[in-house]
Design an enzyme around this catalytic site. Sequence first.
Site, PDB file in Angstrom:
ATOM      1  N   ASP A 255      -7.861   4.550  88.559  1.00  0.00           N
ATOM      2  CA  ASP A 255      -8.395   5.808  88.074  1.00  0.00           C
ATOM      3  C   ASP A 255      -9.419   5.590  86.957  1.00  0.00           C
ATOM      4  OD1 ASP A 255      -8.102   8.852  87.781  1.00  0.00           O
ATOM      5  OD2 ASP A 255      -7.622   8.170  85.752  1.00  0.00           O
ATOM      6  N   GLU A 287     -12.347   4.386  90.990  1.00  0.00           N
ATOM      7  CA  GLU A 287     -13.048   5.604  90.624  1.00  0.00           C
ATOM      8  C   GLU A 287     -13.907   5.224  89.423  1.00  0.00           C
ATOM      9  OE1 GLU A 287     -12.420  10.160  88.980  1.00  0.00           O
ATOM     10  OE2 GLU A 287     -10.922   8.630  88.565  1.00  0.00           O
TER      11      GLU A 287
END
Length: 594
Positions: A255, A287
């Site tokens: 993330d 990400e």
Amino acid sequence: MTVTTTFGAVPQQGGATRFRLWAPGHSGVSLELQNKPSQPLRKLDGGWWEAEAEAPAGTRYRYTLGNGMTVPDPASRAQDGDVDGWSVVTDPAAHQWQHPDWKGLPWAAAVVYELHVGLYGGFRGVMADLPRLAALGVTHLELMPVNDFAGLRNWGYDGVLPYAPDETYGTPEDLKALVDAAHGHGLAVMLDVVYNHFGPAGNYWGAIAPVFFHADKNNPWGQSIDFERPEVRDFFMENALYWLTEFRLDGLRLDAVHAIDSASFLPELAGRIREATAGREIALVLENERNDASLLERDYSAQWNDDVHHCLHVLLTGEEDSYYKDYAGQPAALLAKALSTGFVYQGEESKNLGHARGKPSGHLPPSAFVNALQTHDQVGNRAMGERIAQLAPPEGVRAALTLLLLSPQVPMLFMGDEWASERPFQFFTGFTDDTLAEAVREGRRKEFAGFKAFADPEHREKIPDPNAIATFNSSRPDPSERALPRHAAVEALVTRLLAARKAQLAARLSGATSLEAEALGDTGVLARWRLNDGAVLTVAAQFGEDEIALAAPTGTLLAESRDGVAEAAVRGTLPGFAAAGWIASEAPIAETIR
């Protein structure tokens, strides 16, 4: 390969367990075993404390710091009584694997399905849906974060104990059983991990080792983690290896790595993972707001390509607020660029961010990009959590799904996408601290004060309370929705698209290269790729209501978003809100799937 475990409680021979805690600066640390006398840990070099005690699996324990504060193990493998309760000793070798020879699935042919374990009812709830997901045609399940968070429920990104599956989802054994069962159905399992911050409640690292964080740097969630400190790096690197080796997961999605303040951490992490999992197919997905293509050249398998999502969203909804302003004006041309060369932003200035973003990505293979029509981020971060099926024309959604699932990039479905669910996915928490719950509720409403739709305070009051149980329940996928004709038709389409992808594209995707992509007017795109056997894949999509001109495609029809699209294409037009794909090859291909 044996993975060294520095942190936490590690069982030894004969029922003993080694306990280790990194707590620099403390005058002493004691081990507390439930219903047993306190035992001091001996001080080691570098701020480490260690003890060995008779503590078989299931033993409850915690630590008392020199200042008298009692804390859970920050590397706890399981908790009893939420993040503030007792840590639990677990046996890493207890699970009897039913599919020990599983090595994973090739990434280039992946179809990812992102889901929230809590909304499924826990690990056993996901396990019950495995037959349906396998029949649908997905290959990789991506579990949103499962590590322990404060409270009864959480959307996933407020975790504080990275090694412990949250007890509301089940036990570590339940998670291993889920992974094992998925492998039995031919499905790989990935896990979303959060290494850039901790949640607002239950993080004890600040008390255990304040130097875990930078004293003078912050990110959007609070103090920045000091990734230049070796012990901090090891804490997260060992965590990644823990999930991939002990739980036999097939990959990780990291993330918001742009919030990790270290240029060397990500390459080193990937290197350690590749070494420890040699011989297995492990997917490492980022990400990364920075669109750093260099990380995808060797170290990482792919990145979520939010640029594709944003282009599709603007085309389907016309929204231009916030980051969507970067895709307004010419979304079809930008989508064509993304389909051809990866990122939209490859060094250009972002109006939303106010600075340049990204690096050239045209040299990367299509499999370096995970494309999605929606994700937990893009739905959950909306004020009301609306899904695309609530915002866009139904035929436009079908066209977008067709483009997504026939393009060579790795497609990802967010749970419920396969039937165009109209249930929202809202930001939800379950904090038991009333003061924190109120702060989160008000913070959520202030977050959207700059949006035109919520400029009026009265409208902001309508934003769902994250801590209300109703917000959680309204976000739960409703399987009965699938039975409604309009939703069943979408699920049938997705099933056909994935069957066509498996039968005609999957084996040809590794090594695919872009030939060209172009905008068709202001709302359409046409893209072509050469596959690894020389076949040419063509996909065309129109996201406006009017038909547009299209040079008649060559090849065999793979699939169309609705009846009549291919017939119109032969006549030189692409109908409004429609998409189709064709493959041209002299090599034998399977019977066309319609």
